[in-house]
Design an enzyme around this catalytic site. Structure first.
Site, PDB file in Angstrom:
ATOM      1  N   ARG A  37       0.690  -1.360  -0.062  1.00 47.01           N
ATOM      2  CA  ARG A  37       0.016  -0.284   0.161  1.00 47.01           C
ATOM      3  C   ARG A  37       0.849   1.055   0.235  1.00 47.01           C
ATOM      4  O   ARG A  37       1.919   1.051  -0.192  1.00 47.01           O
ATOM      5  CB  ARG A  37      -0.740   0.065   1.157  1.00 47.01           C
ATOM      6  CG  ARG A  37      -1.746  -0.883   1.571  1.00 47.01           C
ATOM      7  CD  ARG A  37      -2.887  -0.846   2.883  1.00 47.01           C
ATOM      8  NE  ARG A  37      -3.258  -2.289   2.770  1.00 47.01           N
ATOM      9  CZ  ARG A  37      -3.193  -3.121   3.003  1.00 47.01           C
ATOM     10  NH1 ARG A  37      -1.762  -3.594   4.212  1.00 47.01           N
ATOM     11  NH2 ARG A  37      -4.244  -4.249   3.569  1.00 47.01           N
ATOM     12  N   LYS A  96      -1.948  -2.300   8.284  1.00 47.69           N
ATOM     13  CA  LYS A  96      -3.305  -2.490   9.199  1.00 47.69           C
ATOM     14  C   LYS A  96      -2.962  -3.092  10.211  1.00 47.69           C
ATOM     15  O   LYS A  96      -2.470  -3.729  10.562  1.00 47.69           O
ATOM     16  CB  LYS A  96      -4.377  -2.634   7.832  1.00 47.69           C
ATOM     17  CG  LYS A  96      -4.525  -1.340   7.300  1.00 47.69           C
ATOM     18  CD  LYS A  96      -5.937  -1.899   6.043  1.00 47.69           C
ATOM     19  CE  LYS A  96      -6.271  -0.777   4.896  1.00 47.69           C
ATOM     20  NZ  LYS A  96      -7.741  -0.738   4.550  1.00 47.69           N
ATOM     21  N   HIS A 135      -2.672   2.613  -6.024  1.00 51.92           N
ATOM     22  CA  HIS A 135      -3.451   1.921  -5.974  1.00 51.92           C
ATOM     23  C   HIS A 135      -3.339   0.527  -6.777  1.00 51.92           C
ATOM     24  O   HIS A 135      -3.630  -0.228  -6.786  1.00 51.92           O
ATOM     25  CB  HIS A 135      -4.469   2.136  -4.686  1.00 51.92           C
ATOM     26  CG  HIS A 135      -5.109   1.612  -4.211  1.00 51.92           C
ATOM     27  ND1 HIS A 135      -3.956   0.814  -2.735  1.00 51.92           N
ATOM     28  CD2 HIS A 135      -6.172   0.025  -4.007  1.00 51.92           C
ATOM     29  CE1 HIS A 135      -4.716   0.326  -2.304  1.00 51.92           C
ATOM     30  NE2 HIS A 135      -5.835  -0.429  -2.445  1.00 51.92           N
ATOM     31  N   ARG A 183      -1.189  -1.818  -7.186  1.00 49.69           N
ATOM     32  CA  ARG A 183      -2.012  -2.994  -6.018  1.00 49.69           C
ATOM     33  C   ARG A 183      -2.150  -3.658  -6.724  1.00 49.69           C
ATOM     34  O   ARG A 183      -2.598  -5.188  -6.835  1.00 49.69           O
ATOM     35  CB  ARG A 183      -1.620  -2.706  -4.836  1.00 49.69           C
ATOM     36  CG  ARG A 183      -2.183  -3.379  -3.382  1.00 49.69           C
ATOM     37  CD  ARG A 183      -2.231  -2.848  -1.862  1.00 49.69           C
ATOM     38  NE  ARG A 183      -3.469  -3.039  -1.782  1.00 49.69           N
ATOM     39  CZ  ARG A 183      -2.722  -3.858  -0.386  1.00 49.69           C
ATOM     40  NH1 ARG A 183      -1.782  -4.855  -0.634  1.00 49.69           N
ATOM     41  NH2 ARG A 183      -3.731  -4.229  -0.014  1.00 49.69           N
ATOM     42  N   HIS A 204      -4.464  -9.076   2.680  1.00 48.45           N
ATOM     43  CA  HIS A 204      -5.246  -8.828   4.102  1.00 48.45           C
ATOM     44  C   HIS A 204      -5.526  -9.617   4.886  1.00 48.45           C
ATOM     45  O   HIS A 204      -5.209 -10.661   5.148  1.00 48.45           O
ATOM     46  CB  HIS A 204      -6.999  -9.505   2.474  1.00 48.45           C
ATOM     47  CG  HIS A 204      -6.539  -8.758   1.577  1.00 48.45           C
ATOM     48  ND1 HIS A 204      -6.624  -8.912   0.189  1.00 48.45           N
ATOM     49  CD2 HIS A 204      -6.312  -7.027   1.043  1.00 48.45           C
ATOM     50  CE1 HIS A 204      -6.585  -7.694  -1.015  1.00 48.45           C
ATOM     51  NE2 HIS A 204      -6.730  -6.963  -0.068  1.00 48.45           N
ATOM     52  N   TYR A 215     -10.349 -10.266  -6.843  1.00 51.61           N
ATOM     53  CA  TYR A 215      -9.484 -10.118  -7.783  1.00 51.61           C
ATOM     54  C   TYR A 215      -9.560 -11.124  -9.126  1.00 51.61           C
ATOM     55  O   TYR A 215      -9.271 -11.062 -10.326  1.00 51.61           O
ATOM     56  CB  TYR A 215      -7.921  -9.563  -8.122  1.00 51.61           C
ATOM     57  CG  TYR A 215      -7.750  -8.992  -7.135  1.00 51.61           C
ATOM     58  CD1 TYR A 215      -7.770  -7.958  -7.566  1.00 51.61           C
ATOM     59  CD2 TYR A 215      -7.610  -8.771  -5.278  1.00 51.61           C
ATOM     60  CE1 TYR A 215      -6.504  -6.430  -6.776  1.00 51.61           C
ATOM     61  CE2 TYR A 215      -6.899  -7.748  -5.221  1.00 51.61           C
ATOM     62  CZ  TYR A 215      -7.320  -6.701  -5.681  1.00 51.61           C
ATOM     63  OH  TYR A 215      -6.506  -5.196  -4.858  1.00 51.61           O
TER      64      TYR A 215
END
Length: 293
Positions: free
Chosen positions: A145, A169, A239, A242, A265, A274
């Site tokens: 990211r 994150k 992004h 990514r 994730h 995806y």
């Protein structure tokens, strides 16, 4: 109570500064709406009717349903916190239904365009040239990211093992492998960075032309500059690279769980979006090749 909630997120949940800023902005906007519309200054006196009214005002004001739902999620966390602290008797968000989000497929750059972008750009043999190429290669070559890229330090790069350590994150750490060409690029960039700014230069891997830590808009402008010249992608942001990383891996048969781990994730559902792009490619191959298609 909002200040208490933000302190709780910062010190007990250890949320990032970026997330805290977003929560504070959402709650501040809601608080301002209550005061302007209902002359209500106490967020603990809110009912589900106030919340529904705010959500409707946001939607009618043209805000995307995704952004509205993010703000609503902030309020759900806030009132859950108040309920646990017995500041409210019931959670007013329970009776509020989130607007349905129209899911779109992630934008990505085609493989041929990505090859043309990285192979044909005449990056100069200067610090700026090595830096610009590194930004594009890292985003596409690792799928990190933008926030993770900006926080990377030179010490997070292990060239001996060919990996980078990323803090994602919720402060979740993951290790991502680098292809050998990317490893060599990182090596050359670090050398160029030291030559340009000295051994005592910023500990952050990515820096501006002045040797200071890079910031979001700096990277946005850099990525748009190159994507806009060499690709037909509708969106031109960090992004997108990514998305391109994930899509190209799946198109070439990568395991979905492995891609999930590489992207950082927390659930497989976030990665499955995806597979739609991959399925479209398979469908075209099927329709062109199968005699009964």
């Amino acid at each position: 109570m909002i200040a208490n909630f933000l302190r709780y997120l910062a010190y007990e949940r250890r949320y990032s500064a970026h997330t805290l800023t977003a929560y504070e902005a959402d709650l501040g906007q809601f608080e301002a709406y209550l005061q302007e519309t209902y002359a209500l200054a106490d967020t603990t006196a809110v009912t589900h009717l106030h919340l529904r009214s705010w959500v409707l005002a946001l939607v009618e004001g043209g805000m995307s349903t995704r952004s509205v739902n993010r703000k609503l999620a902030t309020l759900r966390s806030y009132y859950k916190f108040l309920l646990k602290r017995e500041a409210v008797q019931q959670d007013p968000t329970v009776k509020v239904r989130a607007p349905k989000v129209q899911k779109g497929l992630p934008h990505f750059v085609q493989e041929a365009e990505m090859d043309r972008l990285l192979d044909n750009i005449p990056f100069p043999d200067t610090f700026e040239g090595w830096r610009d190429r590194l930004v594009l290669e890292l985003l596409y070559g690792t799928g990190i990211r933008l926030s993770e890229l900006l926080q990377l330090r030179v010490s997070n790069v292990n060239l001996h093992e060919g990996v980078i350590k990323v803090l994602g994150k919720r402060n979740k750490e993951r290790v991502i492998p680098m292809a050998k060409p990317l490893q060599e690029l990182v090596r050359k960039y670090i050398g160029s960075k030291s030559a340009a700014f000295g051994a005592d230069s910023s500990a952050h891997l990515l820096v501006t032309d002045k040797g200071e830590q890079a910031y979001p808009m700096f990277v946005y402008r850099l990525v748009r500059k190159y994507l806009g010249t060499f690709t037909s992608s509708e969106k031109q942001s960090p992004h997108v690279l990514r998305h391109t990383f994930a899509t190209h891996l799946l198109n070439r048969g990568a395991d979905l769980n492995a891609v999930k781990d590489l992207l950082g994730h927390s659930s497989l559902a976030a990665t499955q979006v995806y597979t739609h792009n991959s399925m479209e490619k398979l469908r075209k191959v099927f329709e062109q090749a199968h005699p009964k298609a």
